[in-house]
Design a protein around this motif. Structure first.
Motif, PDB file in Angstrom:
ATOM      1  N   GLN A 176      63.216 -30.433  28.326  1.00  0.00           N
ATOM      2  CA  GLN A 176      63.205 -31.062  26.996  1.00  0.00           C
ATOM      3  C   GLN A 176      63.414 -32.271  26.717  1.00  0.00           C
ATOM      4  OE1 GLN A 176      64.422 -28.111  24.040  1.00  0.00           O
ATOM      5  NE2 GLN A 176      62.862 -26.799  24.482  1.00  0.00           N
ATOM      6  N   GLU A 177      64.334 -32.761  27.932  1.00  0.00           N
ATOM      7  CA  GLU A 177      64.900 -34.085  27.729  1.00  0.00           C
ATOM      8  C   GLU A 177      64.769 -34.943  28.970  1.00  0.00           C
ATOM      9  OE1 GLU A 177      69.140 -36.354  26.590  1.00  0.00           O
ATOM     10  OE2 GLU A 177      68.847 -34.279  26.326  1.00  0.00           O
ATOM     11  N   SER A 181      59.479 -35.940  29.738  1.00  0.00           N
ATOM     12  CA  SER A 181      59.632 -34.833  28.537  1.00  0.00           C
ATOM     13  C   SER A 181      58.734 -34.770  27.348  1.00  0.00           C
ATOM     14  CB  SER A 181      60.993 -34.695  27.917  1.00  0.00           C
ATOM     15  OG  SER A 181      61.309 -35.663  27.493  1.00  0.00           O
ATOM     16  N   ASN A 182      57.816 -35.871  27.466  1.00  0.00           N
ATOM     17  CA  ASN A 182      56.726 -36.351  26.215  1.00  0.00           C
ATOM     18  C   ASN A 182      55.521 -35.462  26.811  1.00  0.00           C
ATOM     19  OD1 ASN A 182      56.400 -38.057  28.379  1.00  0.00           O
ATOM     20  ND2 ASN A 182      55.048 -39.250  27.046  1.00  0.00           N
TER      21      ASN A 182
END
Length: 286
Positions: A176-177, A181-182
C-alpha cells in the motif's frame, strides 16, 4: 487541425507532466506505455531504446488482437500522446481520445495529424450523447477510482459493448505504499466491474513481456541519471560548499528513499504486482 485549449493544471499533474516530458525526450517515442518484449531479451543482452520502441509497437498490436471483430468506434481514455490512437486510426477504427492535461493534448494532436478528436477533460467528467463500441484504458486505469471507471465505462457503452484494460495491478493488497501503490488491487477491480454488469471475456498476464522496460529504465537511471547527479554534486562541492551541504541535506531528507526504491523497481514489481490485458463485455440488459 484541432487547437489545444488552456487548462488549469494541478501541481501534481505538473510533476507528472515533467516526468512524461523527460520520458518522451529520452525515448523519442510516440508511445508512453511499457511495451511488449517479444521475443524476450536473452540473458545478458543489452536493453536499448531502439528495442523499447519496437516493443511499444508490438504492445499496441497486442491490444489490437484483443479487439473483437465488428468494433468500429473506440474511446481511448488517458490517450497519452496518441500512439495507440494513431495505430488504431490507421487500421480503420473511428477513434476519439481524452486526457486531462494540455501537454498530452498538444502532442496527441501532432501525432495524429489532427485527425482524431481529443477531449481535454477527466474521464469522470466526460459525457457524450452517443455511445462507443469499445472503451480502452491503456495504462490509465490506475488514475481513476475503480467504481468511477466501471460506472463511467458502462455509461458510454451500449449493452454488449466492450471494455479493454491493460495495466499494472496489485495482486498483493497489503502493498500500500511505494512507487507502484497507486495501481488498483486486481480483486477489487474485478468486483467493481462485475457488480456494474461486466463479464470477463478474455485475459492475459503479460508481466514477463513488460518487465524488460523496468530493467531498461533502472539501467538508464543508474548509468546516466545518478552519474549526472554525482557529477553536478562534485562540481557544486568544489565551487559552492555551503550549497552542496544544503543539497546533500535535501537529498537525504526527500530523495534518497525514492532513489533506493526506484533502483529496486523490478523486485517490487515481481513481488506485489502483475500486468494484465483484460477484455470485458457489458452484459445485455444492463
Amino acid at each position: 487541425m484541432l487547437k489545444p485549449k488552456s487548462s488549469n493544471i494541478s501541481k501534481a499533474t505538473r510533476y507528472q507532466n515533467a516526468a512524461i516530458d523527460y520520458y518522451i525526450g529520452l525515448t523519442n517515442s510516440d508511445y508512453l506505455h511499457y511495451g511488449y518484449w517479444e521475443p524476450l531479451p536473452a540473458v545478458g543482452e543489452e536493453l536499448t531504446l531502439t528495442r523499447l520502441r519496437v516493443a511499444q509497437v508490438a504492445y499496441t498490436a497486442k491490444l489490437l488482437s484483443f479487439i473483437p471483430e465488428g468494433i468500429k468506434t473506440v474511446l481511448d481514455v488517458g490517450c497519452g500522446i496518441g500512439g495507440n490512437a494513431a495505430y488504431l486510426c490507421d487500421r480503420g477504427f473511428s477513434v476519439e481520445g481524452l486526457a486531462p492535461d494540455a501537454l498530452q493534448q498538444e502532442r496527441f494532436i501532432k501525432n495524429t495529424n489532427g485527425q482524431v478528436p481529443f477531449y481535454l477533460t477527466r474521464f469522470e467528467d466526460f459525457h457524450k450523447s452517443y455511445s462507443y463500441d469499445l472503451v480502452l484504458f491503456s495504462e490509465s486505469s490506475q488514475y481513476i477510482a475503480v467504481d468511477d471507471l466501471a460506472q463511467g465505462a458502462a455509461r458510454l457503452l451500449d449493452s454488449g459493448g466492450y471494455l479493454l484494460l491493460a495495466d499494472m495491478m496489485r495482486f498483493d493488497a497489503e502493498y500500500q505504499e511505494g512507487i507502484f501503490s497507486n495501481c488498483h488491487v486486481a480483486s477489487e477491480f474485478q468486483t467493481a466491474l462485475i457488480q456494474t454488469g461486466f463479464k470477463l471475456i478474455k485475459t492475459e498476464d503479460i508481466s514477463t513481456q513488460v518487465a524488460p522496460t523496468i530493467d531498461l529504465c533502472v539501467d538508464n537511471f543508474r548509468t546516466f541519471g545518478l552519474t549526472t547527479v554525482k557529477y553536478i554534486a562534485d562540481v557544486v562541492a568544489i565551487a559552492l560548499p555551503p550549497l552542496y551541504s544544503l543539497g546533500r541535506w535535501a537529498f537525504k531528507r526527500w530523495l534518497e528513499k525514492l532513489v533506493v526504491e526506484g533502483l529496486a523497481a523490478r523486485a517490487i514489481f515481481e513481488s506485489h504486482l502483475c500486468y494484465e490485458i483484460q477484455l470485458w463485455q457489458l452484459s445485455k440488459g444492463v
